[in-house]
Design a protein around this motif. Structure first.
Motif, PDB file in Angstrom:
ATOM      1  N   LEU A  15       0.836  -1.203   0.000  1.00 52.41           N
ATOM      2  CA  LEU A  15       0.000   0.000   0.000  1.00 52.41           C
ATOM      3  C   LEU A  15       0.871   1.254   0.000  1.00 52.41           C
ATOM      4  O   LEU A  15       0.682   2.171  -0.815  1.00 52.41           O
ATOM      5  CB  LEU A  15      -0.911  -0.015   1.223  1.00 52.41           C
ATOM      6  N   TYR A  16       1.834   1.302   0.910  1.00 53.46           N
ATOM      7  CA  TYR A  16       2.701   2.478   0.993  1.00 53.46           C
ATOM      8  C   TYR A  16       3.571   2.618  -0.252  1.00 53.46           C
ATOM      9  O   TYR A  16       3.815   3.741  -0.731  1.00 53.46           O
ATOM     10  CB  TYR A  16       3.575   2.400   2.240  1.00 53.46           C
ATOM     11  N   ALA A  17       4.036   1.483  -0.791  1.00 51.98           N
ATOM     12  CA  ALA A  17       4.866   1.540  -1.996  1.00 51.98           C
ATOM     13  C   ALA A  17       4.076   2.089  -3.187  1.00 51.98           C
ATOM     14  O   ALA A  17       4.597   2.885  -3.977  1.00 51.98           O
ATOM     15  CB  ALA A  17       5.398   0.145  -2.325  1.00 51.98           C
ATOM     16  N   GLU A  18       2.810   1.686  -3.312  1.00 50.00           N
ATOM     17  CA  GLU A  18       1.985   2.143  -4.421  1.00 50.00           C
ATOM     18  C   GLU A  18       1.624   3.625  -4.294  1.00 50.00           C
ATOM     19  O   GLU A  18       1.477   4.322  -5.308  1.00 50.00           O
ATOM     20  CB  GLU A  18       0.705   1.319  -4.490  1.00 50.00           C
ATOM     21  N   LEU A  19       1.451   4.088  -3.068  1.00 49.71           N
ATOM     22  CA  LEU A  19       1.002   5.466  -2.859  1.00 49.71           C
ATOM     23  C   LEU A  19       2.150   6.466  -2.734  1.00 49.71           C
ATOM     24  O   LEU A  19       1.918   7.674  -2.763  1.00 49.71           O
ATOM     25  CB  LEU A  19       0.130   5.550  -1.592  1.00 49.71           C
ATOM     26  N   CYS A  29       2.399   8.569 -11.318  1.00 49.96           N
ATOM     27  CA  CYS A  29       1.514   7.847 -10.400  1.00 49.96           C
ATOM     28  C   CYS A  29       0.629   8.837  -9.658  1.00 49.96           C
ATOM     29  O   CYS A  29       1.132   9.772  -9.019  1.00 49.96           O
ATOM     30  CB  CYS A  29       2.336   7.023  -9.406  1.00 49.96           C
ATOM     31  N   ASP A  30      -0.680   8.632  -9.743  1.00 51.76           N
ATOM     32  CA  ASP A  30      -1.626   9.476  -9.022  1.00 51.76           C
ATOM     33  C   ASP A  30      -1.988   8.785  -7.704  1.00 51.76           C
ATOM     34  O   ASP A  30      -3.010   8.119  -7.580  1.00 51.76           O
ATOM     35  CB  ASP A  30      -2.881   9.702  -9.873  1.00 51.76           C
ATOM     36  N   GLY A  31      -1.098   8.910  -6.715  1.00 52.72           N
ATOM     37  CA  GLY A  31      -1.315   8.254  -5.435  1.00 52.72           C
ATOM     38  C   GLY A  31      -2.561   8.736  -4.726  1.00 52.72           C
ATOM     39  O   GLY A  31      -3.233   7.970  -4.028  1.00 52.72           O
ATOM     40  N   LEU A  38      -5.535   6.380  -3.327  1.00 50.33           N
ATOM     41  CA  LEU A  38      -5.909   6.418  -1.923  1.00 50.33           C
ATOM     42  C   LEU A  38      -7.418   6.604  -1.770  1.00 50.33           C
ATOM     43  O   LEU A  38      -8.058   5.932  -0.949  1.00 50.33           O
ATOM     44  CB  LEU A  38      -5.158   7.543  -1.218  1.00 50.33           C
ATOM     45  N   GLN A  39      -7.992   7.493  -2.544  1.00 47.58           N
ATOM     46  CA  GLN A  39      -9.426   7.742  -2.457  1.00 47.58           C
ATOM     47  C   GLN A  39     -10.229   6.523  -2.909  1.00 47.58           C
ATOM     48  O   GLN A  39     -11.297   6.220  -2.358  1.00 47.58           O
ATOM     49  CB  GLN A  39      -9.809   8.972  -3.297  1.00 47.58           C
ATOM     50  N   ASP A  40      -9.719   5.793  -3.901  1.00 46.73           N
ATOM     51  CA  ASP A  40     -10.404   4.584  -4.364  1.00 46.73           C
ATOM     52  C   ASP A  40     -10.398   3.521  -3.267  1.00 46.73           C
ATOM     53  O   ASP A  40     -11.415   2.858  -3.018  1.00 46.73           O
ATOM     54  CB  ASP A  40      -9.729   4.053  -5.626  1.00 46.73           C
ATOM     55  N   LEU A  41      -9.271   3.371  -2.588  1.00 46.39           N
ATOM     56  CA  LEU A  41      -9.194   2.425  -1.467  1.00 46.39           C
ATOM     57  C   LEU A  41     -10.107   2.866  -0.329  1.00 46.39           C
ATOM     58  O   LEU A  41     -10.751   2.038   0.323  1.00 46.39           O
ATOM     59  CB  LEU A  41      -7.758   2.316  -0.973  1.00 46.39           C
ATOM     60  N   ALA A  42     -10.156   4.160  -0.087  1.00 48.71           N
ATOM     61  CA  ALA A  42     -10.971   4.677   1.014  1.00 48.71           C
ATOM     62  C   ALA A  42     -12.454   4.460   0.777  1.00 48.71           C
ATOM     63  O   ALA A  42     -13.222   4.260   1.718  1.00 48.71           O
ATOM     64  CB  ALA A  42     -10.686   6.170   1.210  1.00 48.71           C
ATOM     65  N   ARG A  43     -12.881   4.474  -0.497  1.00 46.22           N
ATOM     66  CA  ARG A  43     -14.311   4.341  -0.823  1.00 46.22           C
ATOM     67  C   ARG A  43     -14.729   2.903  -1.122  1.00 46.22           C
ATOM     68  O   ARG A  43     -15.925   2.625  -1.244  1.00 46.22           O
ATOM     69  CB  ARG A  43     -14.651   5.218  -2.029  1.00 46.22           C
ATOM     70  N   CYS A  44     -13.778   2.008  -1.286  1.00 43.23           N
ATOM     71  CA  CYS A  44     -14.103   0.631  -1.670  1.00 43.23           C
ATOM     72  C   CYS A  44     -15.031  -0.011  -0.628  1.00 43.23           C
ATOM     73  O   CYS A  44     -14.768   0.071   0.581  1.00 43.23           O
ATOM     74  CB  CYS A  44     -12.814  -0.181  -1.797  1.00 43.23           C
ATOM     75  N   PRO A  45     -16.118  -0.674  -1.053  1.00 45.41           N
ATOM     76  CA  PRO A  45     -17.075  -1.241  -0.087  1.00 45.41           C
ATOM     77  C   PRO A  45     -16.459  -2.225   0.905  1.00 45.41           C
ATOM     78  O   PRO A  45     -16.870  -2.278   2.052  1.00 45.41           O
ATOM     79  CB  PRO A  45     -18.107  -1.927  -0.992  1.00 45.41           C
ATOM     80  N   LEU A  46     -15.467  -3.012   0.469  1.00 46.29           N
ATOM     81  CA  LEU A  46     -14.791  -3.930   1.392  1.00 46.29           C
ATOM     82  C   LEU A  46     -13.301  -3.904   1.088  1.00 46.29           C
ATOM     83  O   LEU A  46     -12.892  -4.090  -0.061  1.00 46.29           O
ATOM     84  CB  LEU A  46     -15.327  -5.357   1.249  1.00 46.29           C
TER      85      LEU A  46
END
Length: 235
Positions: A127-131, A137-139, A143-151
């Motif tokens: 996670l940290y490496a990707e962001l 890279c639009d980290g 991050l916002q996609d992970l934050a909104r993901c249902p699970l």
């Protein structure tokens, strides 16, 4: 209402046998109880790591969580439930006790139950490496996609090297999911005191409120399996 005359059982059986045979059905063929195909589960298998593609969430607390989340889901146009708001799980245990296995098993159980599910899984270090900021890279978007993901599954929280930046990223991600009450499966090797020291008080406080804690104990399953393979090879 019309009453039908009773017929001898043997005569009815012969008639049914004749009808089935005329339609190309063998009445003596064994009945097979084949499971209905589950397209969502089949699609998910391609995203689940090979080692966990047969994972089963057999811990009572995790099985209960699966049933609770499935029951609370909003019904879609086809009548199947979808992930809505719900409790999260903090799955704690030493190395090799099956934390990741249970997390992926929970995803498979939800899909098998017919729950409409968009999910993501990441190891905290990845996670940290990707962001981490870098050209092309639009980290922030990720991050916002992970934050909104249902699970979301966050595996091995606390295993990556800590810094002010990783603490800030973790805080932003967990706070968004805490605020929106989105189900999150977090696994860690650390007890809460060590986890708090690693990720900070603010994140630890939110995790304490939003999650039910599941403790997995027992020996390291990986070492046990390796020892069993060596024993079988030597036999």
């Amino acid at each position: 209402m019309r009453d039908h005359d009773a017929q001898p059982v043997g005569g009815i059986a012969r008639r049914l046998t004749g009808i089935l045979k005329s339609r190309g059905v063998d009445p003596n063929a064994p009945v097979t109880d084949e499971a209905e195909p589950n397209p969502a589960l089949e699609a998910a298998q391609a995203r689940i790591p090979a080692r966990y593609q047969d994972a089963v969430a057999d811990h009572p607390a995790i099985d209960a969580w699966v049933r609770e989340v499935a029951a609370a889901g909003r019904r879609g146009p086809d009548g199947s439930p979808g992930i809505a708001q719900g409790r999260s799980l903090l799955i704690v245990g030493t190395t090799g006790t099956g934390k990741t296995h249970q997390a992926y098993g929970a995803v498979r159980s939800l899909l098998s139950a017919g729950v409409r599910l968009r999910w993501k899984a990441t190891i905290a270090a990845d996670l940290y490496a990707e962001l981490r900021p870098r050209p092309g890279c639009d980290g922030e978007r990720e991050l916002q996609d992970l934050a909104r993901c249902p699970l979301l599954i966050i595996d091995d929280l606390g295993a990556a090297k800590a810094s002010e930046w990783t603490e800030e990223i973790t805080m932003r991600l967990i706070d968004r999911r805490y605020t929106q009450m989105l189900p999150t499966l977090v696994t860690t090797n650390l007890g809460m005191a060590d986890l708090r020291a690693h990720i900070g008080d603010r994140v630890a406080s939110r995790l304490t409120e939003m999650t039910d804690k599941v403790i997995l104990d027992g020996p390291d399953r990986r070492r046990a399996l390796a020892a069993e393979r060596r024993r079988l090879t030597a036999a």
